[in-house]
Enzyme design. Structure first.
Site, PDB file in Angstrom:
ATOM      1  N   LYS A  93       0.900  -0.851  -0.027  1.00 16.97           N
ATOM      2  CA  LYS A  93      -0.175  -0.022   0.048  1.00 16.97           C
ATOM      3  C   LYS A  93       1.046   1.567   0.491  1.00 16.97           C
ATOM      4  CE  LYS A  93      -4.209   1.582   0.665  1.00 16.97           C
ATOM      5  NZ  LYS A  93      -3.309   2.974  -1.010  1.00 16.97           N
ATOM      6  N   GLN A 114       7.313   4.545   4.001  1.00 18.14           N
ATOM      7  CA  GLN A 114       5.917   3.284   4.330  1.00 18.14           C
ATOM      8  C   GLN A 114       5.321   2.359   4.583  1.00 18.14           C
ATOM      9  OE1 GLN A 114       3.648   5.377   1.518  1.00 18.14           O
ATOM     10  NE2 GLN A 114       2.174   5.271   3.613  1.00 18.14           N
ATOM     11  N   LYS A 117       4.961   3.598   8.310  1.00 14.50           N
ATOM     12  CA  LYS A 117       4.204   3.925   8.344  1.00 14.50           C
ATOM     13  C   LYS A 117       3.183   3.340   8.618  1.00 14.50           C
ATOM     14  CE  LYS A 117       4.236   7.507   5.493  1.00 14.50           C
ATOM     15  NZ  LYS A 117       3.515   7.784   4.682  1.00 14.50           N
ATOM     16  N   LYS A 129       5.851   2.069  -3.366  1.00 11.49           N
ATOM     17  CA  LYS A 129       5.315   2.841  -3.233  1.00 11.49           C
ATOM     18  C   LYS A 129       5.637   2.878  -5.294  1.00 11.49           C
ATOM     19  CE  LYS A 129       5.089   7.256  -2.257  1.00 11.49           C
ATOM     20  NZ  LYS A 129       3.900   8.167  -0.939  1.00 11.49           N
ATOM     21  N   GLY A 168      -2.667   8.115  -4.219  1.00  7.52           N
ATOM     22  CA  GLY A 168      -2.003   9.099  -4.640  1.00  7.52           C
ATOM     23  C   GLY A 168      -0.112   9.637  -3.914  1.00  7.52           C
ATOM     24  N   ASP A 169       0.055  10.613  -5.017  1.00 10.73           N
ATOM     25  CA  ASP A 169       1.274  11.327  -3.737  1.00 10.73           C
ATOM     26  C   ASP A 169       1.348  12.584  -4.879  1.00 10.73           C
ATOM     27  OD1 ASP A 169       3.128  10.654  -1.666  1.00 10.73           O
ATOM     28  OD2 ASP A 169       4.617  11.393  -3.719  1.00 10.73           O
ATOM     29  N   ASN A 243      -1.962  19.559  -1.809  1.00  9.58           N
ATOM     30  CA  ASN A 243      -3.368  18.696  -1.345  1.00  9.58           C
ATOM     31  C   ASN A 243      -2.927  18.462   0.185  1.00  9.58           C
ATOM     32  OD1 ASN A 243      -3.968  15.613   0.208  1.00  9.58           O
ATOM     33  ND2 ASN A 243      -5.156  15.950  -1.609  1.00  9.58           N
ATOM     34  N   SER A 382      -6.929   5.922   3.463  1.00  5.14           N
ATOM     35  CA  SER A 382      -6.990   4.862   2.569  1.00  5.14           C
ATOM     36  C   SER A 382      -7.256   3.776   2.982  1.00  5.14           C
ATOM     37  CB  SER A 382      -5.892   4.834   2.068  1.00  5.14           C
ATOM     38  OG  SER A 382      -4.925   5.817   1.215  1.00  5.14           O
TER      39      SER A 382
END
Ligand code: NDP
Ligand code: 2IT
Length: 450
Positions: A93, A114, A117, A129, A168-169, A243, A382
């Protein structure tokens, strides 16, 4: 056991040799390893099972050609990537980044961060990613659509709701997720939750667009509360204007703070009166619809614009929230922040603070919220979007916002308790790194050598 690195330096030599010239990746690994080394020394099980070595090698990396045709009829070729880093606690993810600077080292650093996290969120998500070196700036909607379709034409065979779920990123928002979802559905002949950040009429979660910025400010509020204080009445410097920055400002306003700066890659604006709801709505239109530059804010509202500069020298602020990109606070910026009496730095972006700047801030007694904890709100919602998709249901704004607040509060508590356990109270970097590492490592040990 001869080949098991016995020291932190030996381990980092191994990482640098195996991933030459991937500087951001080395930086991210070094930060985590620095924090967890006391744990590795206290319990030999991790080094014996080669958990650190296994964690720095992605389970799989997909690199592919993305050819497409621009509006002028010219063929363009970009590079696409997906780093599937670790699936010990759930499907891969993590976001997709479209930016000309994208390369394998940057995506490996992001995927590595990630993993830890996602472990902190307490939801069942592994880490990944991806992205491309595509630059959406100056491209028409049709060009962006054709690029997204070309990108998904290869990626679709590697993802799935139980395998890998991108989002998204930088450079990937609702528009891009829509085009990629449409292409996936056409190719796979399947409507399923293979991306998060979807539109709310086709499987998206309410509050996902807001979640990273909102979560960052909830985390900051928890940092204040632990000191018997609050963000109410505080002055905040925010970098970026995309964002994360936009919804950080919205939540600062909701909680009674005042945001006085925003930036983009051209420079920053300083608005001492504060970016109120009306000005923020104007920024959202500027950035999300008209896709203009932050310098236009200065013209519109009659404030100062500082071309080519970052906002860290703004005086009179209590909090700094870097929300643009990696390595945007260097040691000189950190010195300025300390000299100006900043109390809290919390990372909305991933790894925005250079290592020596981070050390200086922590050593100076500034409370420092590392990205893998402070910006985990985005991937948390998410995860909630995946849960809603799996249950064929959707929750109200209030429900999702309440769950987001609960998750950020819990991450904050986990970081503080872990820091205390390792006798470095108030050190959120060590707390986040050890708590995230321990969860993933335990799952890897349970699952054997795979
Ligand atoms: P956006 O694309 O929406 O906005 C990015 C912002 O950062 C823009 O203002 C952009 O300016 C600026 N920026 C990007 N690259 C640079 C650069 N090299 N130098 C200076 N400014 C730059 O991205 P997001 O807001 O989604 O992401 C911002 C950060 O937050 C990233 O680090 C991302 O990894 C992180 N993040 C995002 C999450 C999400 O849910 N979206 C979740 C967790 C972390 P310009 O337009 O001029 O390029
Ligand atoms: O860095 C991040 O956490 C994100 N870009 C969001 C990832 C996600 O899967 O929502």
């Amino acid at each position: 056991m001869d080949d098991v690195p016995q020291t932190l330096d030996e381990f980092m030599d191994y990482v640098v040799t195996k991933s030459a010239a991937q500087y951001e990746f080395h930086q991210a690994v070094r930060e985590v390893t620095n924090s967890v080394w006391p744990l590795l020394e206290s319990d030999p099980i991790y080094l014996r099972a080669k958990i650190p070595e296994r964690m720095v090698h992605a389970e799989r990396i997909i690199i592919f050609r993305v050819p497409w045709v621009d509006d002028a009829g010219e063929v363009q070729v970009n590079r696409g990537f997906r780093v599937e880093m670790n699936s010990a606690i759930g499907p891969y993810k993590g976001g997709l980044r479209f930016h000309p600077s994208v390369n394998l080292g940057i995506l490996k650093f992001l995927a590595f961060e990630q993993v830890f996290k996602n472990a902190l969120t307490s939801l069942p998500m592994g880490g990944g990613k991806g992205g491309a070196d595509f630059d959406p700036k100056g491209r028409s909607d049709n060009e962006v659509m054709r690029f997204c379709q070309a990108f998904m034409s290869e990626l679709f065979r590697h993802i799935g709701p139980h395998t890998d779920v991108p989002a998204g990123d930088i450079g990937v928002g609702g528009r891009e997720i829509g085009y990629m979802f449409g292409q996936y559905k056409k190719l796979a002949n399947q409507f399923s939750g293979i991306l998060t950040g979807k539109g709310t009429t086709w499987g998206g979660s309410l509050i996902r667009p807001e979640s990273t910025g909102y979560g960052l400010v909830y985390f900051t509020e928890e940092m204040f509360r632990a000191q018997g204080d609050s963000i109410n009445g505080k002055t905040v410097i925010v970098s970026g204007s995309g964002n994360v920055a936009q919804f950080a400002v919205e939540n600062i306003n909701r909680l009674g703070g005042t945001a006085v700066a925003l930036s983009d890659s051209g420079g920053f604006i300083h608005d001492p009166d504060g970016i109120d709801a009306e000005k923020l709505a104007w920024v959202m239109d500027l950035k999300n619809i008209r896709r203009g530059r932050i310098s236009e804010y200065a013209e519109r509202f009659g404030v100062e614009y500082y071309p080519g500069q970052r906002p860290w020298g703004v005086e009179g602020a209590d909090v700094a929230l870097p929300c643009a990109t990696q390595n945007e606070i260097n040691v000189d910026n950190a010195k300025q922040l300390v000299a100006n009496g900043i109390q809290i730095v919390a990372e909305g972006a991933n790894m925005p603070t250079e290592p020596d700047a981070e050390k200086l801030l922590v050593d100076s007694g500034v409370l420092f919220g590392p990205g893998k904890a402070a910006n985990a709100g985005g991937v948390s919602v998410s995860g909630l979007e995946m849960a809603q998709n799996a249950g064929f249901t959707s929750w109200t704004r209030e429900e999702v916002d309440g769950k987001l607040l609960g998750i950020m509060t819990k991450i904050h508590t986990t970081c503080r308790e872990t820091a205390e356990e390792f006798e470095v109270p108030n050190n959120y970097v060590v707390g986040a790194n050890i708590a995230g590492f321990r969860k993933v490592a335990t799952a890897m040990l349970d699952q054997g050598v795979v």
